[in-house]
Design a protein around this motif. Structure first.
Motif, PDB file in Angstrom:
ATOM      1  N   ALA A  95       3.828  15.879  -5.923  1.00  0.00           N
ATOM      2  CA  ALA A  95       3.829  16.220  -4.493  1.00  0.00           C
ATOM      3  C   ALA A  95       2.372  16.339  -4.055  1.00  0.00           C
ATOM      4  N   PRO A  96       1.711  15.207  -3.766  1.00  0.00           N
ATOM      5  CA  PRO A  96       0.271  15.215  -3.480  1.00  0.00           C
ATOM      6  C   PRO A  96      -0.129  15.743  -2.117  1.00  0.00           C
ATOM      7  N   GLY A  97       0.835  16.154  -1.304  1.00  0.00           N
ATOM      8  CA  GLY A  97       0.505  16.763  -0.020  1.00  0.00           C
ATOM      9  C   GLY A  97      -0.103  15.800   0.976  1.00  0.00           C
ATOM     10  N   SER A  98      -1.229  16.188   1.571  1.00  0.00           N
ATOM     11  CA  SER A  98      -1.825  15.403   2.657  1.00  0.00           C
ATOM     12  C   SER A  98      -2.290  14.019   2.200  1.00  0.00           C
ATOM     13  N   GLU A  99      -2.450  13.826   0.901  1.00  0.00           N
ATOM     14  CA  GLU A  99      -2.898  12.537   0.391  1.00  0.00           C
ATOM     15  C   GLU A  99      -1.748  11.555   0.182  1.00  0.00           C
ATOM     16  N   TYR A 100      -0.527  12.031   0.380  1.00  0.00           N
ATOM     17  CA  TYR A 100       0.643  11.201   0.060  1.00  0.00           C
ATOM     18  C   TYR A 100       0.620   9.848   0.768  1.00  0.00           C
ATOM     19  N   GLU A 101       0.375   9.857   2.062  1.00  0.00           N
ATOM     20  CA  GLU A 101       0.440   8.617   2.831  1.00  0.00           C
ATOM     21  C   GLU A 101      -0.610   7.604   2.366  1.00  0.00           C
ATOM     22  N   ASN A 102      -1.815   8.074   2.120  1.00  0.00           N
ATOM     23  CA  ASN A 102      -2.865   7.161   1.655  1.00  0.00           C
ATOM     24  C   ASN A 102      -2.543   6.606   0.268  1.00  0.00           C
ATOM     25  N   ILE A 103      -2.005   7.462  -0.587  1.00  0.00           N
ATOM     26  CA  ILE A 103      -1.622   7.020  -1.935  1.00  0.00           C
ATOM     27  C   ILE A 103      -0.560   5.935  -1.853  1.00  0.00           C
ATOM     28  N   MET A 104       0.418   6.136  -0.970  1.00  0.00           N
ATOM     29  CA  MET A 104       1.505   5.168  -0.856  1.00  0.00           C
ATOM     30  C   MET A 104       1.018   3.841  -0.288  1.00  0.00           C
ATOM     31  N   LYS A 105       0.055   3.891   0.611  1.00  0.00           N
ATOM     32  CA  LYS A 105      -0.493   2.645   1.162  1.00  0.00           C
ATOM     33  C   LYS A 105      -1.156   1.819   0.056  1.00  0.00           C
ATOM     34  N   LEU A 106      -1.879   2.487  -0.831  1.00  0.00           N
ATOM     35  CA  LEU A 106      -2.516   1.791  -1.950  1.00  0.00           C
ATOM     36  C   LEU A 106      -1.478   1.217  -2.905  1.00  0.00           C
ATOM     37  N   MET A 108       1.598   0.348  -2.148  1.00  0.00           N
ATOM     38  CA  MET A 108       2.262  -0.796  -1.523  1.00  0.00           C
ATOM     39  C   MET A 108       1.389  -2.041  -1.627  1.00  0.00           C
ATOM     40  N   ALA A 109       0.092  -1.850  -1.469  1.00  0.00           N
ATOM     41  CA  ALA A 109      -0.830  -2.990  -1.531  1.00  0.00           C
ATOM     42  C   ALA A 109      -0.808  -3.657  -2.899  1.00  0.00           C
ATOM     43  N   SER A 110      -0.610  -2.841  -3.952  1.00  0.00           N
ATOM     44  CA  SER A 110      -0.580  -3.388  -5.309  1.00  0.00           C
ATOM     45  C   SER A 110       0.836  -3.634  -5.805  1.00  0.00           C
ATOM     46  N   ASN A 111       1.828  -3.310  -4.961  1.00  0.00           N
ATOM     47  CA  ASN A 111       3.249  -3.419  -5.323  1.00  0.00           C
ATOM     48  C   ASN A 111       3.549  -2.689  -6.632  1.00  0.00           C
ATOM     49  N   GLU A 112       3.010  -1.489  -6.741  1.00  0.00           N
ATOM     50  CA  GLU A 112       3.268  -0.622  -7.894  1.00  0.00           C
ATOM     51  C   GLU A 112       3.655   0.748  -7.353  1.00  0.00           C
ATOM     52  N   TYR A 130      10.313  -2.648   0.428  1.00  0.00           N
ATOM     53  CA  TYR A 130      10.098  -2.175  -0.937  1.00  0.00           C
ATOM     54  C   TYR A 130      11.292  -1.393  -1.494  1.00  0.00           C
ATOM     55  N   LEU A 131      12.279  -1.149  -0.663  1.00  0.00           N
ATOM     56  CA  LEU A 131      13.381  -0.261  -1.048  1.00  0.00           C
ATOM     57  C   LEU A 131      14.636  -1.010  -1.479  1.00  0.00           C
ATOM     58  N   ALA A 132      15.274  -0.490  -2.514  1.00  0.00           N
ATOM     59  CA  ALA A 132      16.552  -1.031  -2.976  1.00  0.00           C
ATOM     60  C   ALA A 132      17.647  -0.632  -1.996  1.00  0.00           C
ATOM     61  N   ASP A 133      18.699  -1.419  -1.935  1.00  0.00           N
ATOM     62  CA  ASP A 133      19.840  -1.125  -1.072  1.00  0.00           C
ATOM     63  C   ASP A 133      20.751  -0.135  -1.799  1.00  0.00           C
TER      64      ASP A 133
END
Length: 445
Positions: A95-106, A108-112, A130-133
């Motif tokens: 639960a990285p808090g305020s950094e969550y959104e930036n972490i997720m953007k990175l 997504m960019a690497s698809n990891e 990126y999400l499974a159904d």
């Protein structure tokens, strides 16, 4: 001579017979031994040992959430219980808090991406590809009708499990409204009339609207709230133009003027640019403010300053004639599964665990919000009555999540503060919005 030959023949036949009997006995032994074992293996339950071992093989999945504090601790506790019940699945929870959104953007960019992750209001627009159904999961049949549009699409894809529903409107001090004889406003004009009455009759002792501008996001909250009734919720609206890039940004002048008028008319706390969110909650609790542009969570915050505080909760008033009030919201605490997860079955099992009624109830109660699944009772305290009263009010997604490219939230917050500080004009605010809107749209394509 013939007699001897006959005896020899009989002896030979006897040896042959004994040999044959021995061979038959050995064969029977094999049938009762290894042959019988083979038969037992054939007739045994059809459990393939290699497949069974594979299914029980320990796996590790990663999970990440944007929520913090008490709610993050609650999710960690649920995760620990899940691992106790499923010892073959280890969950690395963060639960990285305020950094969550930036972490997720990175990521997504690497698809990891994490195997399981929170979509924090962006399940379709930002994370959809990126999400499974999850449409075949058991809990899908229990999705609350109000939250379905946020986590499903027209084709039936289910993007995430919503543990609760973000139902954001305007909090108010019940006793202040009662003291000045004010009915809960349903239109923006009624809200401004209430503000004028409170300011005048209290002789300035009660601030109509308290805003913690030093924290920046409370300023953006105003625009996110009222841009919806101004531009998109009425029958005739600008939604299509905002979506396709043809919106006339001169129309934003009206939005900026509405905001600036709060200061000009004396409806905002004078220290708006130095006050914090916690100051809003305290002013509300102490009866020094009437309204606050937040979700119901600010009421719980206010009670930490005054346990006897009587908080009310109302929808966002309409602006255009013929329109009706709305709530902003949709997703709050959610979990989706990365479609390329190497352990997708374990990830789905983990998400399904959060759909258990007791887990949904615990999370929704911690936020004092309605549950995301049907048939679950939530301890929402004083807010229960308000949720029941406004059960049929439309819940529309936050304006910026649908109609603005990623990054525009900060633009609204900064320009709103600059406008109050006198650093920019209304026209400059609108021009800045247009420039950043066009730039960020181009970047995101």
């Amino acid at each position: 001579m013939k007699m001897k030959q006959s005896k020899k023949m009989m002896l030979f036949l006897s040896v042959i017979l004994v040999f044959l009997l021995t061979a038959c006995g050995s064969q029977g032994s094999n049938e009762n031994g290894s042959a019988t074992n083979a038969t037992n293996a054939t007739n045994a339950p059809t459990t393939n040992n290699s497949e069974n071992n594979k299914s029980e093989k320990p796996v590790t999945i990663t999970a990440s959430t944007n929520v913090v504090g008490e709610q993050a601790a609650l999710l960690q506790e649920m995760t620990n219980k899940f691992m106790e019940e499923n010892p073959n699945i280890k969950v690395e929870f963060s639960a990285p808090g305020s950094e969550y959104e930036n972490i997720m953007k990175l990521k997504m960019a690497s698809n990891e991406l994490p195997d399981v992750f929170a979509t924090h209001g962006w399940s379709q627009i930002r994370y959809g590809e990126y999400l499974a159904d999850l449409r075949d999961e058991e809990w899908v049949s229990r999705l609350h009708e109000a939250i379905k549009p946020a986590v499903t699409d027209a084709d039936g894809k289910v993007y995430a499990l919503p543990m609760d529903q973000d139902k954001s409107g305007i909090a108010y001090n019940v006793e202040v409204l009662e003291k000045y004889g004010i009915e809960v406003p349903k239109t923006y004009d009624e809200l401004m009339a209430a503000a004028e009455k409170i300011k005048t009759e209290s002789k300035g002792e009660v601030i109509p609207f308290h805003m913690g501008g030093a924290d920046s996001w409370p300023i953006g909250q105003f625009f996110d709230y009222f841009a919806t009734p101004l531009y998109t919720s009425a029958e005739v609206n600008d939604g299509a133009q905002l979506s396709d890039g043809t919106f006339d940004w001169k129309k934003w002048d009206q939005m900026a003027q509405m905001f600036l008028n709060l200061k000009k008319d004396g409806y905002l706390n004078p220290n708006v640019l130095t006050a914090k969110y916690s100051d809003d909650a305290q002013a509300l609790a102490e009866g020094k403010a009437a309204f606050a542009f937040y979700g119901s969570y600010v009421i719980e915050e206010a009670k930490t300053f005054n346990p006897n505080f009587k908080g009310g909760f109302m929808p966002i008033p309409s602006i255009h004639e013929g329109d009706t009030p709305t709530f902003a919201g949709g997703e709050k605490t959610t979990f989706g599964v990365w479609k390329d997860s190497p352990n997708i079955d374990a990830a789905k099992k983990y998400v399904a665990y959060f759909a258990k009624p007791e887990n949904i109830a615990a999370m929704a109660s911690s936020f004092a919000l309605p549950p995301g699944l049907d048939g679950i009772e939530v301890e929402a305290g004083d807010l229960t009555g308000f949720y029941e009263k406004y059960n049929d009010i439309r819940i529309l997604p936050y304006f910026d999540r649908v109609f603005l490219p990623s990054g525009m939230w900060d633009v609204m917050c900064k320009n709103g503060a600059d406008l109050l500080a006198g650093g920019i004009s209304i026209e400059e605010f609108s021009k800045n919005m247009q420039q950043e809107y066009e730039r960020l749209r181009a970047v995101s394509k």
